[in-house]
Design a protein around this motif. Sequence first.
Motif, short mmCIF file in Angstrom:
data_model
loop_
_atom_site.label_atom_id
_atom_site.label_comp_id
_atom_site.label_asym_id
_atom_site.label_seq_id
_atom_site.Cartn_x
_atom_site.Cartn_y
_atom_site.Cartn_z
N GLY A 85 0.93 -1.53 0.06
CA GLY A 85 -0.04 -0.05 0.09
C GLY A 85 0.75 1.19 0.00
O GLY A 85 0.38 2.25 -0.20
N GLU A 86 2.06 1.21 0.05
CA GLU A 86 3.01 2.47 0.27
C GLU A 86 3.75 2.38 -1.10
O GLU A 86 4.33 1.43 -1.23
CB GLU A 86 3.78 2.45 1.49
CG GLU A 86 2.98 2.57 2.83
CD GLU A 86 4.04 2.62 4.03
OE1 GLU A 86 3.58 3.13 4.92
OE2 GLU A 86 5.10 1.95 3.88
N ILE A 87 4.35 3.67 -1.46
CA ILE A 87 5.34 3.57 -2.44
C ILE A 87 6.63 3.85 -1.36
O ILE A 87 6.72 4.51 -0.41
CB ILE A 87 5.12 5.09 -3.21
CG1 ILE A 87 4.13 4.93 -4.16
CG2 ILE A 87 6.49 5.25 -4.01
CD1 ILE A 87 4.17 5.84 -5.34
N VAL A 88 7.48 2.85 -1.65
CA VAL A 88 8.70 2.75 -0.98
C VAL A 88 10.18 3.22 -1.57
O VAL A 88 11.07 3.86 -1.04
CB VAL A 88 9.24 1.45 -0.82
CG1 VAL A 88 8.20 0.99 0.40
CG2 VAL A 88 9.37 0.34 -1.42
N GLU A 89 10.01 3.48 -2.96
CA GLU A 89 11.07 4.20 -3.60
C GLU A 89 10.63 4.59 -5.03
O GLU A 89 9.81 4.01 -5.72
CB GLU A 89 12.24 3.01 -3.97
CG GLU A 89 13.25 3.55 -4.55
CD GLU A 89 14.64 2.73 -4.44
OE1 GLU A 89 14.46 1.86 -4.01
OE2 GLU A 89 15.60 3.21 -4.92
N ILE A 90 11.20 5.68 -5.50
CA ILE A 90 10.75 6.02 -6.88
C ILE A 90 11.93 6.87 -7.54
O ILE A 90 12.53 7.73 -6.65
CB ILE A 90 9.49 7.23 -6.75
CG1 ILE A 90 9.17 7.76 -8.17
CG2 ILE A 90 9.69 8.36 -5.82
CD1 ILE A 90 7.70 8.15 -8.23
N GLY A 91 12.18 6.67 -8.93
CA GLY A 91 13.32 7.17 -9.27
C GLY A 91 13.49 6.68 -10.78
O GLY A 91 12.54 6.26 -11.44
N ARG A 92 14.56 7.31 -11.55
CA ARG A 92 14.75 6.88 -13.11
C ARG A 92 14.79 5.45 -13.10
O ARG A 92 15.60 4.81 -12.29
CB ARG A 92 15.73 7.72 -13.34
CG ARG A 92 15.31 9.00 -14.32
CD ARG A 92 16.61 9.41 -14.93
NE ARG A 92 17.76 9.01 -14.48
CZ ARG A 92 19.07 9.46 -15.01
NH1 ARG A 92 18.87 10.78 -15.71
NH2 ARG A 92 20.14 9.21 -14.46
N SER A 93 14.34 4.89 -14.09
CA SER A 93 14.15 3.32 -14.41
C SER A 93 15.71 2.93 -14.39
O SER A 93 15.89 1.91 -13.56
CB SER A 93 13.52 3.10 -15.73
OG SER A 93 12.26 3.56 -15.70
N GLU A 94 16.44 3.51 -14.96
CA GLU A 94 17.95 3.18 -14.98
C GLU A 94 18.65 2.99 -13.46
O GLU A 94 19.39 2.20 -13.13
CB GLU A 94 18.85 3.85 -15.80
CG GLU A 94 18.60 3.66 -17.36
CD GLU A 94 18.69 2.22 -17.79
OE1 GLU A 94 19.81 1.60 -17.40
OE2 GLU A 94 17.52 1.58 -18.16
N ASP A 95 18.46 4.38 -12.77
CA ASP A 95 18.84 3.98 -11.56
C ASP A 95 18.34 3.04 -10.54
O ASP A 95 18.93 2.41 -9.88
CB ASP A 95 18.52 5.63 -10.86
CG ASP A 95 19.31 6.61 -11.59
OD1 ASP A 95 20.16 6.53 -12.35
OD2 ASP A 95 18.88 7.89 -11.65
N ILE A 96 17.02 2.80 -10.70
CA ILE A 96 16.20 1.78 -9.90
C ILE A 96 16.90 0.48 -10.03
O ILE A 96 17.43 -0.25 -9.26
CB ILE A 96 14.80 1.74 -10.17
CG1 ILE A 96 14.01 3.10 -9.70
CG2 ILE A 96 14.22 0.58 -9.58
CD1 ILE A 96 13.78 3.35 -8.33
N PHE A 97 17.10 0.16 -11.51
CA PHE A 97 17.73 -1.08 -11.82
C PHE A 97 19.30 -1.10 -11.35
O PHE A 97 19.66 -1.96 -10.77
CB PHE A 97 17.69 -1.32 -13.41
CG PHE A 97 16.80 -2.18 -13.53
CD1 PHE A 97 15.36 -1.68 -13.62
CD2 PHE A 97 16.63 -3.50 -14.03
CE1 PHE A 97 14.29 -2.79 -13.82
CE2 PHE A 97 15.67 -4.37 -14.20
CZ PHE A 97 14.51 -3.95 -14.26
#
Length: 328
Positions: A235-247
């Motif tokens: 139910g929570e967003i735990v992380e958000i960022g550019r797709s490449e950075d997330i990977f």
Amino acid sequence: MTEVRAAVASILQIEDLSVSFDTAAGQVKAADDVSFVLHRGEALALVGETGCGKSVVASSIMQLLPRNAIIQGRAVYAGGDLLRLDELEMSRIRGSEIAIVFQNPSLALNPIIRVGEQIAEMLRIRKGAAVQALQQARAMLSGLGLRGDDKMRMYPFQFSGGMNQRVMIAASMILSPRIIIADEPSKGLDGALAGEVMAEMARIKNQSGASLLLITHDLNLARNISDRIAVMYCGEIVEIGRSEDIFNKPLHPYTSALLDCLPERGFQPIPGSSPSMINPPSGCKFLPRCPKGFERCRKKPGMVTVEGMSATFSGSESMSREVRCWLY
Ligand SMILES: Nc1ncnc2c1ncn2[C@@H]1O[C@H](COP(=O)(O)OP(=O)(O)OP(=O)(O)O)[C@@H](O)[C@H]1O
Ligand SMILES: [Mg+2]
């Protein structure tokens, strides 16, 4: 200056969205303080395990939740709050300005109308474009791999689930909406076809300058199609960022664990299971499964912006890298 540009560049702002359902077993908290911005022309993917609340977020935006839902927060679009529009105002926005592609096409298509007619009809009703409607419908279907007049004349029951999914995508994109919300749009399509259909969807989106909120639990699809990824857990967003950075540099231990589940990264399942949404842990919801948990995690972490990892999009400075974890 940054603030003004950021405001211009965003098309939808979800602010502190919380959704719970009253059920016989108790109150299910399906979305918990969800906030994110969708930029103009951007594709943002919302990823996370089954049941984490992705579809609930999508349905809230479109006011498509059942009556037992208790909704708080705001979904700001064109200066107004979508969550507070009446049914008439909302039905004007649905389809023509914000379109949704559902997981299950058979629920959305009329079984007794030929598919070409169904798509063309959307254009006629909303835009009054009677002459070119069928031509446009044919072009749209053809781009999605359903070519020829015989396909146009088929009924949904004569199509496979995957073909109907493409009819749904065509129907939702033909009105050139400003926002497309696609909830598992490639479900029911096999690997190669899913890639093709998604690429075509991205192409149509880019051509029209629309923004896409892509809901999926396919991380590779999210990476290929979207500029940014938001990771949801319970139910929570735990992380958000550019797709490449997330990977390349996941920050939240849950994001790392999700990536480790990918076959190419060793196929390691996450130990344990998602907590109940009726009585979730009061601190960090991932603590019971987290390899990096420590004393502080018993307290609920807030979302923090990680310095030096923010990015720009169309001149906006507002694509910050954010994470909900006490390690940062
Ligand atoms: N009408 C409802 N009444 C009660 N609980 C609900 C209702 N709709 C959804 N939920 C609960 O809300 C939670 C989030 O559901 P949601 O459908 O958003 O998950 P999801 O992330 O889309 O999962 P999936 O990947 O399987 O589609 C789940 O625990 C689900 O059981
Ligand atoms: Mg869902």
